[in-house]
Design an enzyme around this catalytic site. Structure first.
Site, short mmCIF file in Angstrom:
data_model
loop_
_atom_site.label_atom_id
_atom_site.label_comp_id
_atom_site.label_asym_id
_atom_site.label_seq_id
_atom_site.Cartn_x
_atom_site.Cartn_y
_atom_site.Cartn_z
N HIS A 44 1.81 1.89 11.83
CA HIS A 44 0.63 2.60 11.33
C HIS A 44 0.36 3.75 12.29
O HIS A 44 0.09 3.53 13.46
CB HIS A 44 -0.55 1.62 11.38
CG HIS A 44 -1.27 1.48 10.10
ND1 HIS A 44 -0.77 0.77 9.04
CD2 HIS A 44 -2.50 1.91 9.70
CE1 HIS A 44 -1.65 0.78 8.04
NE2 HIS A 44 -2.71 1.48 8.42
N GLU A 89 0.86 -1.19 0.00
CA GLU A 89 0.00 0.00 0.00
C GLU A 89 0.89 1.23 0.00
O GLU A 89 1.17 1.79 -1.03
CB GLU A 89 -0.93 0.01 1.22
CG GLU A 89 -2.02 -1.02 1.11
CD GLU A 89 -3.23 -0.68 1.96
OE1 GLU A 89 -3.72 0.46 1.87
OE2 GLU A 89 -3.70 -1.57 2.68
N GLU A 113 -1.16 -1.06 13.55
CA GLU A 113 -2.46 -0.81 12.92
C GLU A 113 -3.58 -1.30 13.84
O GLU A 113 -4.62 -0.65 13.98
CB GLU A 113 -2.53 -1.56 11.59
CG GLU A 113 -3.82 -1.36 10.83
CD GLU A 113 -3.73 -1.92 9.41
OE1 GLU A 113 -2.93 -2.85 9.18
OE2 GLU A 113 -4.47 -1.43 8.54
C1 BGC Z 1 -5.09 1.50 5.26
C2 BGC Z 1 -5.74 2.35 6.31
C3 BGC Z 1 -6.68 3.22 5.51
C4 BGC Z 1 -7.75 2.26 5.08
C5 BGC Z 1 -9.02 2.77 4.58
C6 BGC Z 1 -6.14 0.60 4.71
O1 BGC Z 1 -5.72 -0.33 3.83
O2 BGC Z 1 -3.98 0.85 5.70
O3 BGC Z 1 -4.98 2.86 7.26
O4 BGC Z 1 -7.10 4.37 6.08
O5 BGC Z 1 -7.23 1.29 4.21
O6 BGC Z 1 -9.95 2.12 5.29
#
Ligand code: BGC
Length: 941
Positions: A808, A511, A787
């Protein structure tokens, strides 16, 4: 040995002049900056903004006037000749963003400048130390250069790791060089080389933008690289952000016009001692090859480097490039507008040595860096030519000591190096970055015709390089609680881990996108720790470039591949909230003026689809309060009741964004708009109250998150605030005294607990160690913010690998609470950029002392307190030319002394009264020691 504490105290002592009431010999303008940067090169603002900090040895000092000189040469500046601009004495207390208004500035000019300031009694400072900036290339035509590329890079039809491209040319310089400047940018990533050396120390240039709109250029002073006689210039190009499939999703070329394409644009000016300027530009006469040693490079997957293919001397004169194909001109790339890079470059800012190396399986070596970090490794490799070593990076270990990589999803994070000679070699990748604490090293020593043993590294062979956008450090925090220090350490490292040209969600899996909801939560925490002004100036442009024609902001920016739906509550609202933080902390009205129309269009988009003023339609993606309590599984944990109803969250953000747009309009003198959006805010608030709030203060859904949002965004009348806070406390109780909030509401809940008078409850949550809590993460061994609260649980193992980042920052937004309430610092948006601010520490949680030092844009602020024998001692530093409201716990106003005297004695501290066990004072600049008698020793939980 000196303790850390003493080092800290001395650092402050040295940084500040002695405060006195006499003549102000220390009065200075210092820390001169142009467009937020120290001595920037290549600025493309035709009217750059100049700022400085007033330093003084005298309490209550104010700048009453300034005088700026801007000269076209250092010699003229030294003679006090402001041939470009001489402001004369300007009566003003302004120190920020003075807009250049001298002779018109042209491309490539150098401007030298200095400032002197007058104090409140008319005393004048000496001239500041000289500073400079240089102008960039203001018009595309100024480049005189062509975008060039390897023939195979012009029309690449798909992304995916490809060999790096090398481009080169040589040129002769007639005589001694006075000054040389390179302006350079690329599609893909570039590393510039001159006469065998890498130019500068920035990494992953030209960084991440919406490439078909804008590409950033960098200007480098390369005087010391150029010689009289033969010279060679070259560049290595790799894919970077422009070649990645985000989230592993293949994108159609039509959606990303430049996907996988690579090219170089360069102008090199060489001014001779004889006054003549020679210019070298990218042109079809350059040569290019993809046969070099970097066989592939990807931000997610890592690098493959085969040193046997190195071409020694390729970046020096005399190299025979006859077999390299000629570069081609890529006219289509000219659609990418080159713009100056306003943010600090990505750089290796530190190193970490491994704490141990283990061998969990024969031939598999695992280094432990002792800290989850982001960057890459430098490795010493021994063995014959052909020996291949592979480094696989991971954040965590499996139970058997091998690296845990399931949470990386599609990102390989693997660097492979093959030796080119029999001598010891050092390898460091250049076109990738990884999130890791552990590095697995495997390989084989190359021994032809013989058994090939596993490669055995030594502990000292590997070093971790910490790499991120080098926003300067701004805040330092320390307190008496190891747990709180640990949490703040994790927050800071998580910030370092997610600043890579854009504010990312995470640095390890496939990501690493500029997720807007995450930085929207974390922005103020980020500002307390680092000077984010340049970084956000750049990223907010990416946000505007990614806005959809209908006004919708995306979910992450840059978003260049697909005008995806976006427009998600709390995520899209970063488009109003982050620029407002820039205003509150850096008084950036130019940014507001540039951004205003974009922010207004976003609010209009929501309004047009929701004329009822309840945001119930066009709700974008269903992120809601991501990772709220309903996503947690634990015996006895309520199955439902954590997730705030989507329309409650959405309408709360709609109100907040409308209010911000009204405030922005007021700042930039759009009075009619200010009234209009002000009315809209009031209307949304009334609709929210009517539809979602019961007379007893209960909010639809009865969630902690709902109360946190309604309180934080001031959507409730005063009479209902206490009631809502009561429901919030009851809901905490229903969760056994834990938060059921997600990434949008955890820090807001903390801030509102304190604001509604439940500070002890906030401290209790901060120092809690049961699941879910920050302390629980610490107990599981975290060194960065995770996260998920339960990313890994001792005895239970890992959460599902799909969404399980260990770096995160969203939950790290609790840092804002620590700064605002433990240290006690808050900017005052009615006098933005810390012109006036509050120092209001609120002890609790068993803390006996805390201190924070924040380098604001107007100078260093300190709040340093200790509770001792029923007394509260607070040492405060207020920078010259600013004022503060200081508030501290006190039995009554009479019990407070300032420097052992009644507060009024200095004439610079004005009592504002006492209420609810606290006394407040209006304070002029300087250093003060406040001591108060407290009711009872607070801080005992
Ligand atoms: C990210 C989050 C982001 C989210 C949206 C994820 O894949 O890591 O932190 O805000 O997607 O829901």
């Amino acid at each position: 040995m000196m303790t850390r504490r003493w080092v800290w105290v001395l650092a402050i002592g040295f940084a500040q002049p002695a405060w006195s009431a006499g003549a102000d010999r220390d009065l200075r303008g210092e820390a001169l900056r142009c467009e937020y940067r120290v001595d920037p090169l290549g600025v493309d603002a035709v009217r750059p903004r100049l700022s400085w900090v007033v330093r003084s040895g005298r309490r209550g000092q104010k700048q009453t006037a300034y005088h700026l000189l801007v000269s076209g040469s250092r010699a003229k500046l030294d003679r006090d000749e402001g041939d470009l601009w001489d402001t004369g004495k300007v009566e003003s207390d302004r120190t920020l963003h003075v807009v250049y208004a001298g002779k018109p500035l042209r491309s490539r000019m150098r401007c030298w400048w200095k400032v002197r300031v007058w104090g409140k009694d008319g005393e004048v400072s000496p001239w500041s130390r000289p500073a400079m900036w240089s102008m960039g290339l203001l018009d595309p035509g100024d480049w005189q250069a062509k975008w060039i590329a390897h023939p195979a890079d012009v029309s690449a039809s798909e992304a995916g790791p490809m060999p790096a491209t090398m481009l080169r040319t040589s040129f002769a310089v007639a005589g001694p060089v006075k000054r040389a400047t390179a302006y350079v940018t690329a599609l893909g990533l570039y590393e510039l080389r001159l006469n065998g050396r890498r130019v500068g120390d920035s990494a992953l240039a030209p960084e991440f933008t919406v490439y078909d709109r804008r590409v950033q250029y960098q200007a480098h002073d390369v005087t010391e690289y150029i010689v009289a006689g033969d010279n060679a210039v070259g560049a290595v190009l790799a894919d970077g952000w422009n070649g990645e499939y985000f989230f592993g999703m293949p994108m159609r070329q039509a959606q990303r016009p430049f996907l996988g394409r690579r090219g170089l644009l360069l102008r090199l000016d060489i001014e001779g001692e004889d006054g003549k300027t020679q210019t070298v530009v990218t042109a079809p006469s350059w040569r290019s090859t993809r046969r070099g040693p970097t066989r592939s490079a990807s931000l997610y997957d890592g690098e493959v480097y085969d040193a046997r293919r190195a071409m020694p001397g390729w970046d020096k004169p005399g190299f025979d490039d006859a077999l390299w194909p000629a570069a081609v001109v890529a006219e289509a790339f000219a659609r990418a507008k080159p713009v100056w890079q306003p943010n600090e470059s990505i750089r290796a800012v530190g190193e970490r040595k491994p704490v141990k190396v283990a061998e969990p399986k024969p031939g598999v070596f695992v280094f432990d860096l002792g800290q989850n970090m982001v960057g890459w490794c430098r490795l010493k490799v021994r063995g014959r030519a052909g020996t291949t070593v592979r480094l696989r990076h991971a954040e965590m270990l499996n139970d058997d000591g091998t690296v845990y990589r399931a949470n990386l999803r599609g990102a390989e994070q693997t660097d492979t190096y093959t030796k080119g000679t029999g001598a010891e070699e050092t390898y460091e990748p250049r076109f990738t970055y990884h999130g890791f604490r552990y590095v697995e090293c495997t390989g084989t020593e190359y021994k032809p015709w013989r058994y090939m043993p596993a490669y055995k590294p030594r502990l000292g062979d590997l070093v971790g390089l910490v790499v991120h956008s080098a926003s300067p450090q701004a805040g330092r925090f320390e307190c008496s609680s190891d747990l709180v220090n640990r949490i703040m350490h994790m927050v800071v490292w998580t910030q370092r881990g997610n600043l890579h040209s854009v504010p990312t969600d995470c640095p390890q899996r496939d990501e690493r996108a500029g997720w807007m909801g995450d930085i929207q939560s974390f922005a103020q925490t980020a500002i307390f720790h680092m000077d984010m002004a340049g970084f956000f100036s750049k990223w907010l442009r990416d946000v505007r470039d990614s806005q959809m024609p209908d006004g919708r902001y995306p979910n992450f920016a840059p978003m260049d591949f697909d005008r995806w739906r976006g427009g998600t509550p709390a995520w899209a609202d970063a488009g109003t909230i982050v620029p407002w933080r820039m205003y509150q902390n850096y008084a950036d009205t130019r940014l507001l003026a540039e951004h205003y129309d974009s922010a207004r269009r976003w609010v209009d988009f929501v309004h047009a689809r929701n004329p009822s003023l309840l945001w119930e339609k066009a709700l974008g993606d269903k992120f809601n309060d991501w990772l709220n309590g309903d996503t947690l599984v634990q015996d006895g944990w309520p199955r439902k009741g954590g997730q705030v109803p989507p329309r409650v969250l959405a309408t709360a953000f709609f109100a907040h964004s409308a209010e911000i747009v009204a405030k922005m309009a007021a700042v930039i003198d759009r009075a009619e708009d200010a009234r209009r959006y002000g009315r809209l805010f009031e209307g949304i608030k009334a609709a929210f109250l009517k539809r979602y709030v019961q007379p007893d203060g209960r909010i639809e859904g009865n969630t902690q998150a709902g109360y946190a949002l309604a309180l934080r965004f001031n959507l409730l009348p005063e009479a209902l605030r206490a009631k809502a806070a009561g429901h919030l406390l009851a809901e905490l109780g229903r969760y056994g005294g834990h938060m059921s909030t997600g990434i949008q509401t955890s820090h807001r809940l903390m801030l509102e607990l304190t604001r509604t008078g439940h500070n002890d409850e906030a401290y209790r949550l901060l120092t809690l160690q049961t699941f879910p809590s920050w302390g629980f993460m610490v107990k599981q061994g975290a060194t960065t913010i995770w996260e998920r609260w339960d990313g890994y649980v001792k005895g239970r193992g890992f959460q599902k690998p799909m969404m399980n980042s260990f770096n995160h920052w969203a939950l790290g937004a609790v840092g804002e609470w620590v700064w605002r309430n433990v240290v006690g610092l808050s900017p005052d948006e009615s006098r933005p950029g810390w012109k006036h601010f509050t120092v209001a520490p609120r002890p609790g949680g068993g803390l006996t002392w805390a201190r924070g030092r924040y380098d604001s844009i107007r100078g260093t602020i300190v709040s340093d307190w200790r509770v001792e024998a029923g007394r509260f001692r607070l040492d405060v530093t207020v920078p010259a030319n600013t004022t503060a409201t200081v508030s501290l716990p006190a039995r009554d106003a009479e019990s407070v002394t300032v420097d052992d005297k009644p507060p009024v004695a200095s004439g610079l501290v004005r009592p504002l009264g006492a209420r609810d066990g606290r006394a407040s004072f209006m304070v002029s600049s300087g250093r003060y020691r406040f001591v108060s008698l407290m009711d009872a020793s607070p801080g005992r939980p």
